[in-house]
Design a protein around this motif. Structure first.
Motif, PDB file in Angstrom:
ATOM      1  N   GLU A 171       0.823  -1.212   0.000  1.00  0.00           N
ATOM      2  CA  GLU A 171       0.000   0.000   0.000  1.00  0.00           C
ATOM      3  C   GLU A 171       0.858   1.263   0.000  1.00  0.00           C
ATOM      4  OE1 GLU A 171      -2.029   0.300   3.716  1.00  0.00           O
ATOM      5  OE2 GLU A 171      -0.184   0.017   4.852  1.00  0.00           O
ATOM      6  N   ARG A 172       0.201   2.352  -0.349  1.00  0.00           N
ATOM      7  CA  ARG A 172       0.811   3.658  -0.212  1.00  0.00           C
ATOM      8  C   ARG A 172      -0.003   4.411   0.826  1.00  0.00           C
ATOM      9  NH1 ARG A 172       3.808   5.865  -4.272  1.00  0.00           N
ATOM     10  NH2 ARG A 172       2.892   7.901  -3.861  1.00  0.00           N
ATOM     11  N   SER A 173       0.684   5.068   1.753  1.00  0.00           N
ATOM     12  CA  SER A 173      -0.096   5.813   2.735  1.00  0.00           C
ATOM     13  C   SER A 173       0.567   7.152   3.024  1.00  0.00           C
ATOM     14  CB  SER A 173      -0.255   5.000   4.018  1.00  0.00           C
ATOM     15  OG  SER A 173       1.015   4.810   4.598  1.00  0.00           O
ATOM     16  N   GLU A 174      -0.242   8.057   3.493  1.00  0.00           N
ATOM     17  CA  GLU A 174       0.245   9.384   3.855  1.00  0.00           C
ATOM     18  C   GLU A 174      -0.102   9.591   5.314  1.00  0.00           C
ATOM     19  OE1 GLU A 174      -1.848  11.973   1.283  1.00  0.00           O
ATOM     20  OE2 GLU A 174      -0.509  11.578  -0.413  1.00  0.00           O
ATOM     21  N   SER A 175       0.832  10.185   6.087  1.00  0.00           N
ATOM     22  CA  SER A 175       0.432  10.456   7.463  1.00  0.00           C
ATOM     23  C   SER A 175       0.731  11.900   7.843  1.00  0.00           C
ATOM     24  CB  SER A 175       1.095   9.486   8.440  1.00  0.00           C
ATOM     25  OG  SER A 175       2.483   9.625   8.385  1.00  0.00           O
ATOM     26  N   THR A 176      -0.214  12.476   8.555  1.00  0.00           N
ATOM     27  CA  THR A 176      -0.053  13.843   9.046  1.00  0.00           C
ATOM     28  C   THR A 176       0.632  13.786  10.408  1.00  0.00           C
ATOM     29  OG1 THR A 176      -2.200  13.679  10.086  1.00  0.00           O
ATOM     30  CG2 THR A 176      -2.145  14.641   7.889  1.00  0.00           C
ATOM     31  N   ILE A 177       0.816  14.962  11.012  1.00  0.00           N
ATOM     32  CA  ILE A 177       1.444  15.018  12.329  1.00  0.00           C
ATOM     33  C   ILE A 177       0.653  14.167  13.322  1.00  0.00           C
ATOM     34  CG2 ILE A 177       1.924  16.529  14.296  1.00  0.00           C
ATOM     35  CD1 ILE A 177       2.643  18.713  12.298  1.00  0.00           C
ATOM     36  N   ILE A 178      -0.649  14.424  13.373  1.00  0.00           N
ATOM     37  CA  ILE A 178      -1.490  13.690  14.308  1.00  0.00           C
ATOM     38  C   ILE A 178      -1.519  12.206  13.941  1.00  0.00           C
ATOM     39  CG2 ILE A 178      -3.881  13.410  15.120  1.00  0.00           C
ATOM     40  CD1 ILE A 178      -2.517  15.805  16.311  1.00  0.00           C
ATOM     41  N   GLY A 179      -1.570  11.916  12.623  1.00  0.00           N
ATOM     42  CA  GLY A 179      -1.552  10.532  12.169  1.00  0.00           C
ATOM     43  C   GLY A 179      -0.305   9.801  12.660  1.00  0.00           C
ATOM     44  N   GLY A 180       0.847  10.487  12.640  1.00  0.00           N
ATOM     45  CA  GLY A 180       2.090   9.887  13.115  1.00  0.00           C
ATOM     46  C   GLY A 180       2.017   9.541  14.593  1.00  0.00           C
ATOM     47  N   VAL A 181       1.392  10.443  15.355  1.00  0.00           N
ATOM     48  CA  VAL A 181       1.236  10.204  16.794  1.00  0.00           C
ATOM     49  C   VAL A 181       0.344   8.983  17.026  1.00  0.00           C
ATOM     50  CG1 VAL A 181       0.330  11.162  18.949  1.00  0.00           C
ATOM     51  CG2 VAL A 181       1.606  12.625  17.378  1.00  0.00           C
ATOM     52  N   VAL A 182      -0.754   8.925  16.244  1.00  0.00           N
ATOM     53  CA  VAL A 182      -1.681   7.794  16.389  1.00  0.00           C
ATOM     54  C   VAL A 182      -0.972   6.479  16.048  1.00  0.00           C
ATOM     55  CG1 VAL A 182      -3.804   6.766  15.494  1.00  0.00           C
ATOM     56  CG2 VAL A 182      -3.719   9.218  16.005  1.00  0.00           C
ATOM     57  N   ASP A 183      -0.152   6.504  14.967  1.00  0.00           N
ATOM     58  CA  ASP A 183       0.608   5.298  14.592  1.00  0.00           C
ATOM     59  C   ASP A 183       1.494   4.829  15.737  1.00  0.00           C
ATOM     60  OD1 ASP A 183      -0.468   5.186  12.135  1.00  0.00           O
ATOM     61  OD2 ASP A 183       1.266   6.020  11.062  1.00  0.00           O
ATOM     62  N   LEU A 184       2.193   5.783  16.347  1.00  0.00           N
ATOM     63  CA  LEU A 184       3.098   5.424  17.447  1.00  0.00           C
ATOM     64  C   LEU A 184       2.329   4.775  18.592  1.00  0.00           C
ATOM     65  CD1 LEU A 184       5.491   8.491  17.572  1.00  0.00           C
ATOM     66  CD2 LEU A 184       6.181   6.116  17.277  1.00  0.00           C
ATOM     67  N   MET A 185       1.150   5.305  18.858  1.00  0.00           N
ATOM     68  CA  MET A 185       0.355   4.727  19.944  1.00  0.00           C
ATOM     69  C   MET A 185      -0.094   3.323  19.566  1.00  0.00           C
ATOM     70  SD  MET A 185      -1.737   8.078  21.224  1.00  0.00           S
ATOM     71  CE  MET A 185      -2.880   7.161  22.207  1.00  0.00           C
ATOM     72  N   HIS A 186      -0.306   3.126  18.273  1.00  0.00           N
ATOM     73  CA  HIS A 186      -0.672   1.817  17.752  1.00  0.00           C
ATOM     74  C   HIS A 186       0.396   0.775  18.046  1.00  0.00           C
ATOM     75  CE1 HIS A 186      -4.261   1.174  15.395  1.00  0.00           C
ATOM     76  NE2 HIS A 186      -3.695   0.093  14.908  1.00  0.00           N
ATOM     77  N   TYR A 187       1.686   1.202  17.885  1.00  0.00           N
ATOM     78  CA  TYR A 187       2.793   0.283  18.182  1.00  0.00           C
ATOM     79  C   TYR A 187       2.964   0.107  19.679  1.00  0.00           C
ATOM     80  CZ  TYR A 187       4.284   1.617  13.441  1.00  0.00           C
ATOM     81  OH  TYR A 187       4.336   1.882  12.112  1.00  0.00           O
ATOM     82  N   GLY A 188       2.235   0.862  20.464  1.00  0.00           N
ATOM     83  CA  GLY A 188       2.396   0.769  21.917  1.00  0.00           C
ATOM     84  C   GLY A 188       3.480   1.680  22.460  1.00  0.00           C
ATOM     85  N   ALA A 189       4.060   2.542  21.567  1.00  0.00           N
ATOM     86  CA  ALA A 189       5.128   3.446  22.015  1.00  0.00           C
ATOM     87  C   ALA A 189       4.509   4.733  22.569  1.00  0.00           C
ATOM     88  CB  ALA A 189       6.085   3.744  20.866  1.00  0.00           C
ATOM     89  N   TYR A 190       3.869   4.614  23.722  1.00  0.00           N
ATOM     90  CA  TYR A 190       3.135   5.767  24.267  1.00  0.00           C
ATOM     91  C   TYR A 190       4.058   6.912  24.663  1.00  0.00           C
ATOM     92  CZ  TYR A 190      -0.857   2.669  24.276  1.00  0.00           C
ATOM     93  OH  TYR A 190      -1.857   1.830  23.881  1.00  0.00           O
TER      94      TYR A 190
END
Ligand SMILES: [Zn+2]
Ligand SMILES: [Zn+2]
Lengths: 209, 216
Positions: free
Chosen positions: B85-104
């Protein structure tokens, strides 16, 4: 030097609130704060110049190492990619982002190196009690003015965040340049803590006379 | 460290400013000069007793910083493409991704540096500028601390730009995965630079001037 001029030289004005104070020789281990706003005006660190120079030289050498040695490399599914600090700068080289590549180069490499060189140039002769180089005061003033724009320590925190982001998807190898860069950051922080602007200006003044 | 009482050179009781004494002080090195001197005799910095255009410059840089902050949030910071896939992430999107990995912890650092600091800084600079314009006498020490904090902490917002730089340089694995910087990285960096300039344009001496008799 006239009396009036001597009188002016004995005054210190707070850079934050403009309140005038009479400069005095401080007892060792004390510091003087602005009576109005509390800004630290002077502290005594008489032996600091030699240490500042030693730290600045070390940081300079480490910075050169940090830009020449491999920084990080990534390995996933048999494909490998090695990155230097310069590559990180060049990440922004395409299209509209190009000015950001230039700015990043300044923030993380050029300005830190300029600050270190200016400091070594300005204070180096003081260590061996020689006369300062011409423009030494300008160089020291420049090193201090560039302080907010020199962002090596912010870069290293950014790198740490990036490493955590990719750690899940690929194997990362940390190269010697990473440790050299981290060294630059730690040493620069130690060095900046030793700098009491007032004492250094005084030292530069006295060396000239 | 002990604190040493320097005393004041002013009239016996109150404190005097360089300007009230007909002098002008260099903000780089502290050298005091007679009024009218244009450059510091010690370090050659330009001398300005009070920067009367300070607030104008502060507002101009601040507004530029706020404007640049808008696309920084709406456009993508990172363009990621993988096999699937191709994806784009914004600032907030990047934060959400990190939380997804559990890197709070790291998610918090990024959120703090990219959202809390910039927005807090806009508000703090506005507050400082407005309070000086209104010649407020309240809480001078608090406002001075706010100014110091803004100067000290503002630059740390650049973290996210450097994260993008390292990720884009590092993750170039042909077809497996590549990451490239998005246009938001540029506008975010501009926003940080403009707000740093706004903070530097602010003359903190103005906070302390209100309860002094106006001179020149
Ligand atoms: Zn003060
Ligand atoms: Zn000066």
């Amino acid at each position: 030097m006239t009396d009036a001029q001597q009188y002016l030289d004995d005054l210190v004005a707070c850079p934050q609130c403009d309140t005038l104070h009479a400069a005095q020789d401080l007892p060792e281990g004390m510091r003087a704060c602005c009576q109005r706003c509390g800004h630290v005006l002077m502290s005594t660190q008489r032996t600091a110049v030699a240490r500042i120079i030693a730290l600045a030289l070390t940081a300079f050498v480490l910075m050169i190492a940090a830009v020449t040695f491999p920084f990080l490399s990534l390995n996933a599914g048999g494909v490998q990619n090695a990155t230097s600090v310069i590559d990180a700068v060049l990440a922004f080289k395409d299209g509209l982002a190009f000015p950001l590549a230039v700015a990043t180069a300044f923030f993380i490499v050029v300005l830190p190196l300029m600050r270190l060189s200016a400091l070594i140039y300005a204070l180096g002769p003081l260590v061996t009690e020689r006369k300062p180089h011409p423009g030494a005061r300008f160089a020291f003033g420049l090193a201090e003015r560039l302080r907010p724009w020199s962002m090596a320590e912010i870069f290293i925190v950014g790198v740490t965040v990036a490493l955590i982001k990719v750690a899940g998807m690929a194997a990362v190898t940390i190269g010697p340049a990473f440790w050299a860069f981290a060294g630059v950051v730690v040493i620069t922080i130690l060095k900046d803590q030793l700098i009491c602007r007032y004492s250094i200006w005084e030292a530069l003044d006295q060396a000239k006379a | 460290m002990q604190v040493f009482d320097l005393g004041s050179s002013g009239p016996s009781q109150g404190l005097t400013t360089a300007r009230a004494a007909g002098l002008v002080a260099c903000r780089t090195c502290g050298q005091v000069h007679h009024k009218g001197a244009e450059r510091c005799k010690r370090c050659q910095s330009p001398l300005i007793s009070r920067d009367h255009q300070s607030l104008q410059k502060v507002w101009a840089w601040l507004i530029a910083g706020i404007i640049a902050y808008i696309p920084a949030n709406t456009y993508p910071m990172l363009l990621t493409s993988t096999l699937l896939e191709r994806s784009e992430s914004t600032i907030i999107g990047g934060v959400v991704d990190l939380m997804h990995y559990g890197a709070y912890g790291i998610a918090f650092v990024v959120f703090f540096a990219s959202v809390v600091i910039p927005v807090g800084k806009f508000l703090a600079i506005m507050y400082l500028a407005v309070s000086v314009q209104r010649a407020s006498q309240a809480n001078q020490h608090g406002r001075h601390k706010a100014y110091d904090l803004v100067e000290f902490i503002g630059r740390w917002s650049m973290i996210d730009v450097f994260v993008v730089a390292i990720l884009s340089a590092l993750v170039q694995l042909d077809t497996i995965a590549t990451i490239n910087p998005g246009i938001a990285a540029v506008s975010f960096a501009l926003s940080v630079i403009f707000t740093m300039l706004a903070a530097q344009a602010f003359d903190p001496r103005l906070i302390w001037d209100v309860d002094r008799t106006p001179h020149d």
